[in-house]
Design an enzyme around this catalytic site. Structure first.
Site, short mmCIF file in Angstrom:
data_model
loop_
_atom_site.label_atom_id
_atom_site.label_comp_id
_atom_site.label_asym_id
_atom_site.label_seq_id
_atom_site.Cartn_x
_atom_site.Cartn_y
_atom_site.Cartn_z
N THR A 10 -1.95 18.02 28.12
CA THR A 10 -1.42 16.76 28.63
C THR A 10 -0.40 16.98 29.73
O THR A 10 -0.46 16.32 30.78
CB THR A 10 -0.78 15.94 27.50
OG1 THR A 10 -1.77 15.70 26.48
CG2 THR A 10 -0.26 14.61 28.02
N ASP A 99 0.37 29.36 22.95
CA ASP A 99 1.52 28.48 22.73
C ASP A 99 1.97 28.53 21.28
O ASP A 99 3.18 28.48 20.99
CB ASP A 99 1.19 27.04 23.14
CG ASP A 99 -0.04 26.48 22.45
OD1 ASP A 99 -0.91 27.27 21.99
OD2 ASP A 99 -0.16 25.24 22.37
N THR A 174 -3.20 -7.00 15.63
CA THR A 174 -3.98 -5.77 15.75
C THR A 174 -3.16 -4.63 16.33
O THR A 174 -3.16 -3.51 15.80
CB THR A 174 -5.23 -6.01 16.61
OG1 THR A 174 -6.01 -7.04 16.01
CG2 THR A 174 -6.07 -4.75 16.71
#
Length: 244
Positions: A10, A99, A174
């Site tokens: 990301t 990592d 929702t």
């Protein structure tokens, strides 16, 4: 001076260290990375060493080449040029992400062993470090963002929501129901898995949380001992110091 680079799915996180002091950090979204974006974040790194930890091989080659031009030195890459100095008990050692090994090494050096490192990134990883400081393995599951995308992509009517703090446990529409389910659900999952892992490691084992959603989940989870959002960058620097 060291430029530590943590390339994730990301974000790409950068840390500039002088000795053990982290002087500056910044992130660039992985899919939006460009040389120009990087140059806007730094003034001059001429002559600085660079050490890279990456789980995205394709962009690693691009960034390494560009950083070589910026610093005048070829970057070191963890797993290729430098090995993480931790005993890896994975059956197939090369399957453990760099990592995860960096986090394990950093956590042991900074907080002692035994411990559990929970990284709330694109994927959530639970990494277990034994009393002797060995990397024992762990767990991998989809992160909060991936889970939200899966709900949207796998259903006809559920929307994609923004991650944040739910206003209540019980959602009244929702979006609030999804947010509550994701946050409280992952907090409960984290708490229960930490509890089970501590039964194996011993009650004195510390739990260290890191990653983009660590602070959020820690607010709803009772057995995270320490939050360290720069754990991976610190680990890269510690590995560099050990190597040099």
């Amino acid at each position: 001076m060291l430029l530590a680079v943590d390339i994730g799915n990301t974000n790409i996180s950068f840390g500039i260290f002088k000795g053990l002091v982290l002087k500056k950090t910044f992130d660039i979204p992985t899919k939006q990375y460009s040389r120009n974006k990087l140059l806007k974040k730094i003034i001059s790194l001429k002559g600085a060493d660079t050490l890279i930890s990456s789980v995205v091989p394709g962009i690693t080659r691009v960034i390494a080449k560009e950083l070589a031009g910026i610093t005048g030195k070829r970057p070191y890459i963890i797993g290729k040029d430098i090995k993480v100095p931790v005993k890896n008990l994975y059956r197939k050692a090369n399957q453990a992400g760099q990592d995860r090994l960096v986090n394990a090494y950093a956590a042991v050096k900074l907080y002692g062993a035994p411990l559990i490192v929970v990284d709330f990134g694109t994927a959530i990883t639970f990494d277990v470090i034994s009393k002797s400081g060995s990397y024992a393995g762990g767990m991998i599951l989809p992160g909060l963002g991936l889970s939200i995308k899966a709900l949207k992509n796998g259903t006809a009517l559920l929307p994609e929501i923004k991650i944040g703090r739910p206003k209540a446990l019980i959602g009244r529409d929702t979006k609030s129901s999804i947010l509550s389910g994701i946050v409280y659900g992952f907090a409960g999952l984290t708490e229960q898995l930490n509890y089970k892992l501590k039964k194996n490691l011993g009650s004195r084992a510390k739990v260290i949380a890191t990653g983009g959603n660590a602070r959020l989940i820690r607010s709803y989870c009772n057995n995270i001992d320490r939050l360290d959002n720069t754990l991976t960058l610190k680990g890269i620097n510690l590995i560099y110091k050990n190597f040099k």
